[in-house]
Design a protein around this motif. Sequence first.
Motif, short mmCIF file in Angstrom:
data_model
loop_
_atom_site.label_atom_id
_atom_site.label_comp_id
_atom_site.label_asym_id
_atom_site.label_seq_id
_atom_site.Cartn_x
_atom_site.Cartn_y
_atom_site.Cartn_z
N ALA A 53 38.54 36.75 41.13
CA ALA A 53 37.09 36.68 41.27
C ALA A 53 36.57 37.93 41.97
CB ALA A 53 36.71 35.43 42.04
N GLY A 54 37.36 38.47 42.87
CA GLY A 54 36.93 39.66 43.59
C GLY A 54 37.20 40.96 42.87
N GLY A 55 37.81 40.87 41.69
CA GLY A 55 38.04 42.07 40.90
C GLY A 55 39.40 42.72 41.06
N THR A 56 40.31 42.06 41.77
CA THR A 56 41.65 42.62 41.92
C THR A 56 42.46 42.37 40.64
OG1 THR A 56 41.62 42.29 44.30
CG2 THR A 56 43.77 42.58 43.25
N ALA A 57 43.01 43.43 40.11
CA ALA A 57 43.75 43.35 38.85
C ALA A 57 45.25 43.37 39.11
CB ALA A 57 43.36 44.49 37.93
N ASP A 58 45.96 42.73 38.19
CA ASP A 58 47.42 42.72 38.23
C ASP A 58 47.93 42.81 36.80
OD1 ASP A 58 50.06 40.57 38.23
OD2 ASP A 58 50.02 42.20 39.70
N TYR A 59 49.10 43.43 36.63
CA TYR A 59 49.65 43.67 35.30
C TYR A 59 51.14 43.40 35.29
CZ TYR A 59 45.29 46.29 34.94
OH TYR A 59 43.97 46.65 34.96
N THR A 60 51.64 42.99 34.14
CA THR A 60 53.07 42.98 33.96
C THR A 60 53.55 44.42 33.81
OG1 THR A 60 54.85 41.88 32.76
CG2 THR A 60 53.06 42.80 31.45
N ASP A 61 54.80 44.65 34.18
CA ASP A 61 55.29 46.03 34.24
C ASP A 61 55.18 46.76 32.91
OD1 ASP A 61 58.04 45.44 36.59
OD2 ASP A 61 55.88 45.76 36.90
N SER A 62 55.38 46.05 31.82
CA SER A 62 55.44 46.72 30.52
C SER A 62 54.09 47.27 30.06
CB SER A 62 55.98 45.76 29.46
OG SER A 62 55.13 44.65 29.30
N VAL A 63 52.99 46.84 30.68
CA VAL A 63 51.67 47.33 30.24
C VAL A 63 50.96 48.13 31.34
CG1 VAL A 63 51.47 45.29 28.77
CG2 VAL A 63 50.23 45.36 30.94
N ARG A 64 51.52 48.12 32.53
CA ARG A 64 50.85 48.82 33.64
C ARG A 64 50.71 50.29 33.32
NH1 ARG A 64 53.78 46.98 37.40
NH2 ARG A 64 52.42 45.24 37.97
N GLY A 65 49.51 50.82 33.52
CA GLY A 65 49.24 52.21 33.21
C GLY A 65 48.71 52.44 31.80
#
Length: 115
Positions: A53-65
């Motif tokens: 809700a606050g806008g913090t993003a997270d990604y799995t390693d294979s798509v990060r970047g």
Amino acid sequence: QVHLVESGGDLVQPGGSLRLTCVASGLNFRLFTMNWYRQTPEKEREYVASITAGGTADYTDSVRGRFTISRDNVRNRVFLQMNSLKPEDTARYYCKVTYASRDYWGRGTQVAVSS
């Protein structure tokens, strides 16, 4: 009733880009973490990215970047910008939200990366 609708999937060449959109209704969208998952016939559904809700993003390693998740709390939308796509990104992409201890999913949108 929570309802999620994904769109934006397409056939794209390796190295190309796509932007997926998920439109949410039936909940106070701005208060909830939104998620993207993907699935192929050969694999279980896997986590791709989330945004709080606050806008913090997270990604799995294979798509990060390569992938960027974002949200529009005015229009109740969450986006997945996918760049530098690879054949292994081919999958059906789903939007998910957990509301009142229950997971809600859209029907997904198909992404195919192939030359």
